[in-house]
Design an enzyme around this catalytic site. Sequence first.
Site, PDB file in Angstrom:
ATOM      1  N   ASP A 103      89.910   5.791  -8.384  1.00 24.82           N
ATOM      2  CA  ASP A 103      88.407   5.511  -8.269  1.00 24.82           C
ATOM      3  C   ASP A 103      88.409   3.491  -8.030  1.00 24.82           C
ATOM      4  O   ASP A 103      89.532   3.112  -7.827  1.00 24.82           O
ATOM      5  CB  ASP A 103      87.212   5.276  -9.306  1.00 24.82           C
ATOM      6  CG  ASP A 103      87.516   4.756 -10.680  1.00 24.82           C
ATOM      7  OD1 ASP A 103      89.055   4.297 -10.825  1.00 24.82           O
ATOM      8  OD2 ASP A 103      86.632   4.718 -11.973  1.00 24.82           O
ATOM      9  N   TYR A 126      88.877  -0.279  -8.537  1.00 26.39           N
ATOM     10  CA  TYR A 126      88.942  -1.799  -9.123  1.00 26.39           C
ATOM     11  C   TYR A 126      87.965  -1.754  -9.545  1.00 26.39           C
ATOM     12  O   TYR A 126      86.592  -2.159  -9.408  1.00 26.39           O
ATOM     13  CB  TYR A 126      89.628  -3.090  -8.540  1.00 26.39           C
ATOM     14  CG  TYR A 126      91.560  -1.899  -8.140  1.00 26.39           C
ATOM     15  CD1 TYR A 126      92.249  -2.394  -8.989  1.00 26.39           C
ATOM     16  CD2 TYR A 126      91.150  -3.057  -7.002  1.00 26.39           C
ATOM     17  CE1 TYR A 126      93.067  -2.204  -8.263  1.00 26.39           C
ATOM     18  CE2 TYR A 126      92.407  -2.722  -6.711  1.00 26.39           C
ATOM     19  CZ  TYR A 126      93.911  -2.295  -6.857  1.00 26.39           C
ATOM     20  OH  TYR A 126      94.883  -2.250  -6.264  1.00 26.39           O
ATOM     21  N   PHE A 161      93.586   0.580  -3.502  1.00 26.30           N
ATOM     22  CA  PHE A 161      94.680   0.393  -3.860  1.00 26.30           C
ATOM     23  C   PHE A 161      94.855  -1.740  -3.073  1.00 26.30           C
ATOM     24  O   PHE A 161      95.042  -2.512  -3.830  1.00 26.30           O
ATOM     25  CB  PHE A 161      95.855   0.626  -3.805  1.00 26.30           C
ATOM     26  CG  PHE A 161      96.139   1.974  -4.369  1.00 26.30           C
ATOM     27  CD1 PHE A 161      96.957   2.301  -5.512  1.00 26.30           C
ATOM     28  CD2 PHE A 161      96.235   2.990  -3.940  1.00 26.30           C
ATOM     29  CE1 PHE A 161      97.229   2.929  -6.493  1.00 26.30           C
ATOM     30  CE2 PHE A 161      96.490   4.319  -4.317  1.00 26.30           C
ATOM     31  CZ  PHE A 161      96.991   4.350  -5.580  1.00 26.30           C
ATOM     32  N   HIS A 196     102.468   7.778 -10.758  1.00 25.69           N
ATOM     33  CA  HIS A 196     102.032   6.495 -10.101  1.00 25.69           C
ATOM     34  C   HIS A 196     102.199   5.239 -10.482  1.00 25.69           C
ATOM     35  O   HIS A 196     102.999   4.975 -11.011  1.00 25.69           O
ATOM     36  CB  HIS A 196     100.560   6.409 -10.721  1.00 25.69           C
ATOM     37  CG  HIS A 196      98.570   5.566 -10.447  1.00 25.69           C
ATOM     38  ND1 HIS A 196      99.124   4.473 -10.646  1.00 25.69           N
ATOM     39  CD2 HIS A 196      98.463   5.475 -10.162  1.00 25.69           C
ATOM     40  CE1 HIS A 196      98.243   4.058 -10.386  1.00 25.69           C
ATOM     41  NE2 HIS A 196      97.662   4.984  -9.263  1.00 25.69           N
TER      42      HIS A 196
END
Length: 218
Positions: A59, A61, A72, A181
Amino acid sequence: MNWQDFIYTEAKKDYFIKLKDFVDREYKTKQIYPPSNLVFEAFKNCEYDKVKVIIIGQDPYHQKGQAHGLSFSVNKGVKIPKSLINIYKELYDDLGIKEAKHGYLMKWEKQGVFLLNSILTVEDSKPSSHANVGWEIFTDNAIKCLDNRKEPLVFILWGNFAKKKANLIKNKRHLIITSAHPSPLSAYNGFFNSKPFSKCNNFLIENGISPIDWELDE
């Protein structure tokens, strides 16, 4: 097929009508990110038939000024998030591309790197606050539409949340790249030295598709 038609079709479904009502109320009563005009930014800047690579985030920031609709990515002038710093480190180790001084990934998006969050909105300082309200249905359907593409695509799935999306990718023509991740909590557990960028470009070249120029402008 284009994203405008896709969004129009989804918007008429019951789940999306409920989702829109929820999101509209949230924007009126709370601090929600990204700005409402940027919720579908990924779809606006990387048309369906131009997609080559899909990088799936969870989701947006959740701090002020960060989210602008691409997974990102942050706008220029915003402090680069730690996960993105680690992505840049891996990019350097993989392809020798210097770490950018900003976190704005629009150059990737406009080359066909579809930077898609599974959940498209979030409340200030509350990660995953808009999980399970309908966004996952919408973005899963987008992934299924991409899976129907005849041209080979690259799906980059970082972390356990993104890896679950592999179940949606049935077309054997596509390449799925998975790893840990890039967050500081997990980057050393399989993200670093995973070489996703060279694997991606090698696959594109092998299939007669122009590779991605991962180097970002200053």
